[in-house]
Scaffold this active site. Sequence first.
Site, PDB file in Angstrom:
ATOM      1  CD  GLU A   1      -2.954   1.170   2.271  1.00 55.16           C
ATOM      2  OE1 GLU A   1      -2.872   0.325   3.178  1.00 55.16           O
ATOM      3  OE2 GLU A   1      -3.808   2.054   2.251  1.00 55.16           O
TER       4      GLU A   1
ATOM      5  N   GLY B   1       3.201   2.326  10.846  1.00 59.02           N
ATOM      6  CA  GLY B   1       2.920   1.461  12.001  1.00 59.02           C
ATOM      7  C   GLY B   1       2.780  -0.008  11.662  1.00 59.02           C
TER       8      GLY B   1
ATOM      9  CD  GLU C   1      -4.816  -2.035   5.705  1.00 60.74           C
ATOM     10  OE1 GLU C   1      -3.842  -1.625   6.362  1.00 60.74           O
ATOM     11  OE2 GLU C   1      -5.470  -1.297   4.939  1.00 60.74           O
ATOM     12  CG  ASN C   2      -0.122  -6.899   3.961  1.00 57.47           C
ATOM     13  OD1 ASN C   2      -0.201  -6.021   3.132  1.00 57.47           O
ATOM     14  ND2 ASN C   2       0.823  -6.934   4.889  1.00 57.47           N
TER      15      ASN C   2
ATOM     16  CD  GLU D   1      -2.745  -2.033  10.704  1.00 59.35           C
ATOM     17  OE1 GLU D   1      -3.267  -2.230   9.581  1.00 59.35           O
ATOM     18  OE2 GLU D   1      -2.359  -0.901  11.091  1.00 59.35           O
TER      19      GLU D   1
ATOM     20  CG  HIS E   1      -7.605  -1.870   8.057  1.00 59.43           C
ATOM     21  ND1 HIS E   1      -8.449  -0.937   7.520  1.00 59.43           N
ATOM     22  CD2 HIS E   1      -6.486  -1.185   8.445  1.00 59.43           C
ATOM     23  CE1 HIS E   1      -7.868   0.270   7.583  1.00 59.43           C
ATOM     24  NE2 HIS E   1      -6.687   0.140   8.141  1.00 59.43           N
TER      25      HIS E   1
HETATM   26  N1  B3K Z   1      -3.084   0.923   5.648  1.00 58.17           N
HETATM   27  C1  B3K Z   1      -1.784   1.071   6.247  1.00 58.17           C
HETATM   28  C2  B3K Z   1      -1.114   2.355   5.907  1.00 58.17           C
HETATM   29  C3  B3K Z   1      -0.430   2.325   4.609  1.00 58.17           C
HETATM   30  C4  B3K Z   1       0.367   3.601   4.400  1.00 58.17           C
HETATM   31  C5  B3K Z   1       0.906   3.642   3.018  1.00 58.17           C
HETATM   32  N2  B3K Z   1       1.650   4.864   2.767  1.00 58.17           N
HETATM   33  C6  B3K Z   1      -1.835   0.925   7.727  1.00 58.17           C
HETATM   34  C7  B3K Z   1      -3.106   1.293   8.356  1.00 58.17           C
HETATM   35  O1  B3K Z   1      -3.619   2.380   8.237  1.00 58.17           O
HETATM   36  O2  B3K Z   1      -3.655   0.456   8.980  1.00 58.17           O
HETATM   37 ZN    ZN Z   2      -5.536   1.747   8.745  1.00 55.56          ZN
END
Ligand code: B3K
Ligand code: ZN
Length: 865
Positions: free
Chosen positions: A127, A267, A270-271, A304, A307
Amino acid sequence: MLDVQNAPAQPTVIQREDYRPPDWQVPDMALDFDLDATATRVKATLSVTRNGAHDRPLRLDGAGQKLLSVEVDGVAVNDWRLDGEALVIPLSGDAHTIETEVEIAPERNTQLMGLYASGGLLCTQCEAEGFRRITYFPDRPDVLTRYKVRMTADKARYPILLANGDPIAEGDQEDGKHWAEWHDPFPKPSYLFALVAADLKPNRSTFTTMSGREVALAIWVRERDLAKTDHALHALELAMAWDEHVYGREYDLDVFNIVAVDDFNFGAMENKGLNIFNSRYILADPDTATDLDYDAIAAVVAHEYFHNWSGDRITCRDWFQLSLKEGFTVFRDQSFSADQGSAAVKRIEDVRTLRAAQFPEDAGPLAHPIRPDSYLEISNFYTATVYNKGAEVIRMMATILGRDRFRRATDLYFDRFDGTAATCEDFVACMEEGGEADLAQFRLWYSQAGTPRVTATLTHEEGSDRATLTLEQSVPATPGQPTKQPMVLPLRLKLFGRDSAATLAPERLVMLSDPREEIVFEGIDERPVLSINRGFSAPVIVETNRTPADLAFLSAHDDDPFARYEAMQQLMLDTLVAAAAHGRADHAAVVGAVRNTLADGSLDPAFVAEAVLLPSEAFIGDHMPVVDPDRVFAAREALRRELGKSLAPEWRSAYDAAAGEPYAYNPAAKGRRRLKNVALGYIAASGADDAADLAFRQFETCDNMTDRQAALSTLANGTSDKRIAALDIFYNRYSDNPLVLDKWFSTQALSTRDDTPAEVEALAKHADFTLANPNRARSLVGAFSVNQRAFHEASGRGYRFVADQIIALDKLNPQTAARMVPPLGRWRRFAEDRAAKMRAELQRILESPGLSKDLFEQASKSLES
Ligand code: B3K
Ligand code: ZN
């Protein structure tokens, strides 16, 4: 546009209005990785289908890889071309199989986007647009694909091979390599792809879902860190149960894996089924992690995990919709954390974060709505606005709807959009339909930037039994949005009697939607005091005609804990702003209010600790027409000293009440520790002779990092001869623990001492300092740039230092470099001597050779007038 010779070649502005559905869909894909740190081969087999009637070719995004071959339907072709870095393949039919092979070099990947090496392992971060650095693919969130992944790697070096979904098969080869296959049955966008090849060990558990399915949970870390993973694992179990209970959301795969890595741009990620975390949001034990670290770990693990539904099962149609998943998921993690301990303290912390990070963004050159209209580089839009203001917008809808209707509305959203890439508009439409509400005007929260201001004027004539509240709202101009429409502001308010402390008008939710509204209260037979924006029901700035005595009254009597805290903050803020602006310093009202709060035995110590803390230097500066960092600092220190001296016995007894208490991690113990350490700060501020000894004794004898770091900060801010000793002891004790060394750097970068700018320059040359690790870079440069007085030292050396670091970091990691620009972009808030120096550094950044698109966007927008 700025006069910049050095802009990256043709940075294209992406506009929200230009959205078009993808020309080709990719329902299925097989990926075959031959993993190696120096040279990894990736074979991708895509089944592609034409989306609609058009004759456009297949266009696959790519970045930085070496293309080895292209096949269409099993036949090598050569009629493809590269357009920039995109691979364009003409196709005649409506469905084809495309096979590409590329080579990439994880070890040389310093951007930490795509496949990269960290501490001997290989991992991914995709991401927002990192997948294109792994293989050619339509790298956009509205292309949803079922992934089959096969990984082959050296078994001794990488005994563990993980990917999204469920494990299907594995085996050994004769050449010392082994392989594993993972299938993810849930179609997902490419940004949720992940793999890890590593020598790690699991901390395992199981979770039985509400329908009785058993899920194997594992957190993977280096063997020596295993003992530090229990807290994160427990938080995961709590989060899984909470999402079932509160939102009816159940986990959907047989396994859920979390991997901790040391080099990570933010941080965590959330794959699907394979979350990858910055190790600072996983590893904790009492000796190395503070209470704040423990809380942050639980919050990020929960975030996460949540998500999985708000992000993975339902993803974003395009990156302008980022707040659809991030605002909602932050709201969900905030609610989860509130349910684990003190909801009041959690709300205070969240509002403090919003005011520290988002309000300045909304008031500065990078202001944007929670659903932006355009960007050059999407990585620059993972902002406090999209995340934290986005969460406030969801919270307001939850407030307007009430609990049951909000739940019906989220059920409808999850049900209707499961398996799709949705928009913010889809979400709001579900809130309206499922929640039976009209949110037409409310939608302005998605399109208008800037923090609304509310003026609340309560009038009551003596002898009359009627009070009138006049509410007026305005939204300030922001870049590209000179005029604004009035918004819907849900304001919880209540009236108290100043003499009786009784409720004169019970709490009600006022929906302010006009520029000006009047509310008349009848039966008000004593002087009323207004409690407004209770619980911080709307993310706005409220100005009232309340007197210092009214605020002191509320700080002692308001029954809404947030409003009570807020009254104290306002009282302190008014005092400090007056002192900084005009040198007028009447501390008596604040001292009296703090004394009353400390004396109120009915209060939770965690709440007391928050309530008696002075507003930050930055927050005081935000309330001045022109920030004078030296005078803000002096005014704040003077009040701290006064509070320390006038309430010396109170601070001693608050300190003694918890000193020597053996460590335990629970909300009550945390609250007592927090109040004790706030008291230590005030004892030091009072100038007490024994303050340094007290801090040093705590530093040496304590059994946990919360107390150790608090004592270290107290000493690091001071001038005692114990200061160097404590810093050296701390460094030597933790020199092999990077997360704790980060604290050693940041404690010094945040020091209030006069020599901090020079010390920070020296620390940048320390053997343990490196820009290559984002945590380390942030621990020194990021921390220093929020140390208002030190960063804004009149000579401008702070600006120069930060700009030097940004320029150097841009060569390695543009995304992380660009995130360090905003403090320099606040030049309009300062007098011209400082402002000119800040602009000069931004200009120097823009002129640096080989500038990235990320940094170009942030620095150029920061200079625009
Ligand atoms: N979705 C990711 C953040 C990705 C940042 C990319 N530049 C973590 C989060 O918000 O849970
Ligand atoms: Zn997030």
